[in-house]
Design a protein around this motif. Structure first.
Motif, PDB file in Angstrom:
ATOM      1  N   ASN A 146       3.634  -5.757 -56.412  1.00 28.85           N
ATOM      2  CA  ASN A 146       2.682  -5.827 -57.518  1.00 28.85           C
ATOM      3  C   ASN A 146       2.721  -7.250 -58.067  1.00 28.85           C
ATOM      4  N   THR A 147       1.669  -8.022 -57.785  1.00 32.09           N
ATOM      5  CA  THR A 147       1.633  -9.445 -58.153  1.00 32.09           C
ATOM      6  C   THR A 147       0.761  -9.707 -59.372  1.00 32.09           C
ATOM      7  N   PHE A 190       5.638  -0.895 -55.887  1.00 32.31           N
ATOM      8  CA  PHE A 190       5.177   0.459 -56.171  1.00 32.31           C
ATOM      9  C   PHE A 190       4.807   1.136 -54.857  1.00 32.31           C
ATOM     10  N   SER A 191       4.546   2.421 -54.935  1.00 36.50           N
ATOM     11  CA  SER A 191       4.175   3.205 -53.749  1.00 36.50           C
ATOM     12  C   SER A 191       2.776   3.773 -53.911  1.00 36.50           C
ATOM     13  N   SER A 192       2.081   3.888 -52.797  1.00 38.74           N
ATOM     14  CA  SER A 192       0.790   4.567 -52.750  1.00 38.74           C
ATOM     15  C   SER A 192       0.931   5.726 -51.774  1.00 38.74           C
ATOM     16  N   ALA A 193       0.760   6.948 -52.262  1.00 35.79           N
ATOM     17  CA  ALA A 193       1.048   8.117 -51.420  1.00 35.79           C
ATOM     18  C   ALA A 193       0.021   9.213 -51.650  1.00 35.79           C
ATOM     19  N   ASP A 194      -0.279   9.924 -50.576  1.00 41.07           N
ATOM     20  CA  ASP A 194      -1.166  11.088 -50.614  1.00 41.07           C
ATOM     21  C   ASP A 194      -0.350  12.314 -50.223  1.00 41.07           C
ATOM     22  N   SER A 243      -1.397   9.388 -55.504  1.00 43.70           N
ATOM     23  CA  SER A 243      -0.747   8.569 -56.526  1.00 43.70           C
ATOM     24  C   SER A 243      -0.687   7.126 -56.051  1.00 43.70           C
ATOM     25  N   VAL A 244      -1.094   6.211 -56.936  1.00 48.92           N
ATOM     26  CA  VAL A 244      -0.990   4.773 -56.674  1.00 48.92           C
ATOM     27  C   VAL A 244      -0.150   4.175 -57.797  1.00 48.92           C
ATOM     28  N   GLY A 245       1.148   4.073 -57.555  1.00 46.56           N
ATOM     29  CA  GLY A 245       2.052   3.585 -58.569  1.00 46.56           C
ATOM     30  C   GLY A 245       1.889   4.355 -59.873  1.00 46.56           C
ATOM     31  N   SER A 246       1.942   3.621 -60.974  1.00 48.17           N
ATOM     32  CA  SER A 246       1.694   4.214 -62.297  1.00 48.17           C
ATOM     33  C   SER A 246       0.257   3.998 -62.730  1.00 48.17           C
ATOM     34  N   PHE A 247      -0.568   3.367 -61.843  1.00 47.79           N
ATOM     35  CA  PHE A 247      -1.922   2.995 -62.229  1.00 47.79           C
ATOM     36  C   PHE A 247      -2.928   4.129 -62.087  1.00 47.79           C
ATOM     37  N   ALA A 248      -2.818   4.894 -61.011  1.00 46.27           N
ATOM     38  CA  ALA A 248      -3.861   5.875 -60.702  1.00 46.27           C
ATOM     39  C   ALA A 248      -3.256   7.140 -60.115  1.00 46.27           C
ATOM     40  N   LYS A 249      -3.817   8.265 -60.529  1.00 43.78           N
ATOM     41  CA  LYS A 249      -3.400   9.562 -59.990  1.00 43.78           C
ATOM     42  C   LYS A 249      -4.630  10.442 -59.847  1.00 43.78           C
ATOM     43  N   ALA A 250      -4.565  11.331 -58.838  1.00 45.71           N
ATOM     44  CA  ALA A 250      -5.681  12.249 -58.604  1.00 45.71           C
ATOM     45  C   ALA A 250      -5.138  13.613 -58.231  1.00 45.71           C
ATOM     46  N   TRP A 251      -5.856  14.647 -58.677  1.00 43.34           N
ATOM     47  CA  TRP A 251      -5.552  16.027 -58.299  1.00 43.34           C
ATOM     48  C   TRP A 251      -6.814  16.646 -57.714  1.00 43.34           C
ATOM     49  N   GLY A 252      -6.626  17.407 -56.660  1.00 47.05           N
ATOM     50  CA  GLY A 252      -7.765  18.059 -56.023  1.00 47.05           C
ATOM     51  C   GLY A 252      -7.425  19.461 -55.567  1.00 47.05           C
ATOM     52  N   THR A 273     -14.070  20.023 -51.622  1.00 48.39           N
ATOM     53  CA  THR A 273     -12.826  19.684 -52.319  1.00 48.39           C
ATOM     54  C   THR A 273     -13.089  18.576 -53.329  1.00 48.39           C
ATOM     55  N   PHE A 274     -12.641  18.805 -54.554  1.00 45.60           N
ATOM     56  CA  PHE A 274     -12.855  17.862 -55.641  1.00 45.60           C
ATOM     57  C   PHE A 274     -11.547  17.150 -55.960  1.00 45.60           C
ATOM     58  N   ASN A 275     -11.553  15.831 -55.942  1.00 49.59           N
ATOM     59  CA  ASN A 275     -10.411  15.026 -56.384  1.00 49.59           C
ATOM     60  C   ASN A 275     -10.802  14.321 -57.678  1.00 49.59           C
ATOM     61  N   THR A 276     -10.104  14.615 -58.740  1.00 46.75           N
ATOM     62  CA  THR A 276     -10.379  13.984 -60.027  1.00 46.75           C
ATOM     63  C   THR A 276      -9.357  12.887 -60.274  1.00 46.75           C
ATOM     64  N   TRP A 277      -9.853  11.643 -60.401  1.00 44.17           N
ATOM     65  CA  TRP A 277      -8.993  10.483 -60.579  1.00 44.17           C
ATOM     66  C   TRP A 277      -8.861  10.129 -62.057  1.00 44.17           C
ATOM     67  N   SER A 278      -7.648   9.755 -62.449  1.00 41.56           N
ATOM     68  CA  SER A 278      -7.413   9.210 -63.781  1.00 41.56           C
ATOM     69  C   SER A 278      -6.624   7.913 -63.624  1.00 41.56           C
ATOM     70  N   PHE A 279      -6.864   6.955 -64.529  1.00 45.73           N
ATOM     71  CA  PHE A 279      -6.260   5.634 -64.419  1.00 45.73           C
ATOM     72  C   PHE A 279      -5.559   5.283 -65.732  1.00 45.73           C
ATOM     73  N   LYS A 280      -4.442   4.580 -65.594  1.00 51.80           N
ATOM     74  CA  LYS A 280      -3.653   4.222 -66.767  1.00 51.80           C
ATOM     75  C   LYS A 280      -3.148   2.789 -66.598  1.00 51.80           C
ATOM     76  N   PHE A 281      -3.580   1.909 -67.494  1.00 58.09           N
ATOM     77  CA  PHE A 281      -3.153   0.515 -67.475  1.00 58.09           C
ATOM     78  C   PHE A 281      -2.688   0.107 -68.866  1.00 58.09           C
ATOM     79  N   SER A 282      -1.633  -0.679 -68.900  1.00 66.34           N
ATOM     80  CA  SER A 282      -1.192  -1.233 -70.175  1.00 66.34           C
ATOM     81  C   SER A 282      -2.150  -2.344 -70.591  1.00 66.34           C
ATOM     82  N   GLU A 283      -2.059  -2.750 -71.852  1.00 68.69           N
ATOM     83  CA  GLU A 283      -2.924  -3.825 -72.329  1.00 68.69           C
ATOM     84  C   GLU A 283      -2.675  -5.116 -71.559  1.00 68.69           C
ATOM     85  N   ARG A 284      -1.431  -5.349 -71.205  1.00 64.61           N
ATOM     86  CA  ARG A 284      -1.116  -6.555 -70.440  1.00 64.61           C
ATOM     87  C   ARG A 284      -1.731  -6.489 -69.043  1.00 64.61           C
TER      88      ARG A 284
END
Length: 369
Positions: free
Chosen positions: A114-115, A133-137, A168-177, A203-214
């Motif tokens: 993560n750069t 970080f890890s990106s996993a399905d 899941s993509v690190g702490s940035f993005a997650k999806a459930w389907g 099949t529905f995958n709902t994505w949510s994203f979480k980023f800090s202000e920085r």
């Protein structure tokens, strides 16, 4: 619900889904295939699969399982950068007519740098700010298969999957389907027929994203868009299959199977290609010696591509992806091997795949074998 009605509902949903907008190649990690046997046969499994891997290929095939069955597989991409893991458990219920199955899959890339904060506000580079970080399905399939009434030489099975997907993509993005698969198998003497409907309800995958202000500030300063909540749709697909068993001697047998993979999510590079439907054939062979030693081969992924020998004229030719494999059974353990391309044939990413199958037999059944 009556199995025929369920498949009819799936067919009706296909007609609706074909006219909707879907993201092509959504949840593509679920189309890699599982088990070295199936991969060696080019994925031609929907009509003949009869072990714990049926939870993936065609849930109806689980009805053949007579005792608890465990399957496991590990494979890697790009010299270990990407890892694909699979495990399944099949449990026959009392009475022998129904089988429960559980399947778990993971495809992931770990230790991704993560750069975002590599460059300090004053413009200096600080490598200590790099984090990984890890990106996993992940996919979890809960299966139920049932034997239907036999009619003479004809035997039929029905199966259904409830499918939960987590990405899941690190702490940035997650999806459930969530999705549903269903399938049928029929045996008529030495012939085998099968049909599997995958994602029949869409099949529905709902994505949510979480980023800090920085993190948001870093994305903004580097001209990157900040993603927002979104929904990804996986279009239904249908796999048709037919196979036949041949006796080549008292101890040698041969199984041949052909599948047609039908997709409805827009035009693809397949043998039959259109905006409404695409057809991708798969062919597999399995020879066995006394059902102890197995030799397998398969062909799939037919595509039109530019010829390497005629680059000046931009001539396109048909190419395909071959696969080979072998297996060995010792009492209640079977070890399978496949040499196949787990990605696509645009690059020669052939991989050695091993899988293990273990039948959990009690003492009485072990003696009877």
């Amino acid at each position: 619900m009556n199995p025929y009605r369920l498949l009819l509902c799936g067919t009706l949903l296909l007609s609706v889904a074909a006219g909707a907008q879907f993201r092509k190649y959504s949840n593509e990690f679920l189309n890699i295939g599982v088990g070295a046997r199936g991969l060696a046969m080019g994925g031609a499994q929907v009509a003949s699969v009869n072990d714990g891997t049926a939870g993936y290929w065609n849930p109806a095939g689980l009805a053949h399982v007579e005792h608890a069955n465990i399957n496991a597989m590990h494979a890697e991409y790009f010299s270990g950068i990407g890892k694909f893991d699979y495990a399944s458990l099949a449990l026959p219920m009392q009475g022998g007519k129904r089988v429960l199955g559980f399947t778990a899959l993971r495809f992931g890339v770990d230790d991704i740098p993560n750069t975002l904060f590599l460059v300090e506000p004053d413009g200096t580079i600080n490598y200590n700010n790099i984090r990984s970080f890890s990106s996993a399905d992940y996919a979890f399939l809960f299966s139920l298969a049932q034997k239907l009434k036999d009619r003479g030489n004809r035997k039929m099975q029905f199966g259904v999957n409830a499918k939960i997907i987590h990405r899941s993509v690190g702490s940035f993005a997650k999806a459930w389907g969530f999705g549903i698969d269903a399938g049928l198998q029929m045996q008529l003497k030495k012939w085998r027929f099968g049909v599997a409907g995958r994602d029949i309800t869409t099949t529905f995958n709902t994505w949510s994203f979480k980023f800090s202000e920085r993190e948001k500030e870093a994305l903004y300063l580097t001209n990157n868009d900040i993603p927002v909540r979104s929904t990804e749709l996986t279009a239904p697909r249908v796999v048709l299959g037919a196979g036949r068993e041949f006796a080549l001697g008292k101890k040698v047998g041969l199984l041949a199977e052909a599948n047609l993979d039908l997709t409805f999510d827009g035009q693809r590079n397949t043998v039959i290609s259109s905006k409404s439907i695409n057809v991708d054939p798969r062919i597999g062979l399995e020879a066995n010696i006394n059902k102890v030693v197995y030799l397998r081969a398969g062909i799939n992924n037919f595509q039109r591509a530019l010829s390497d020998k005629d680059t000046m004229n931009q001539k396109k030719v048909w190419i395909y992806q071959p696969s080979l494999g072998a297996g060995f059974r010792l009492q209640n353990v079977r070890i399978d091997y496949a040499f196949t391309n787990l990605a696509n044939q645009s690059s020669a990413l052939y991989t050695h795949v091993f899988s293990l199958q273990l039948d959990l037999l009690n003492d009485k059944k072990r003696k009877s074998r």
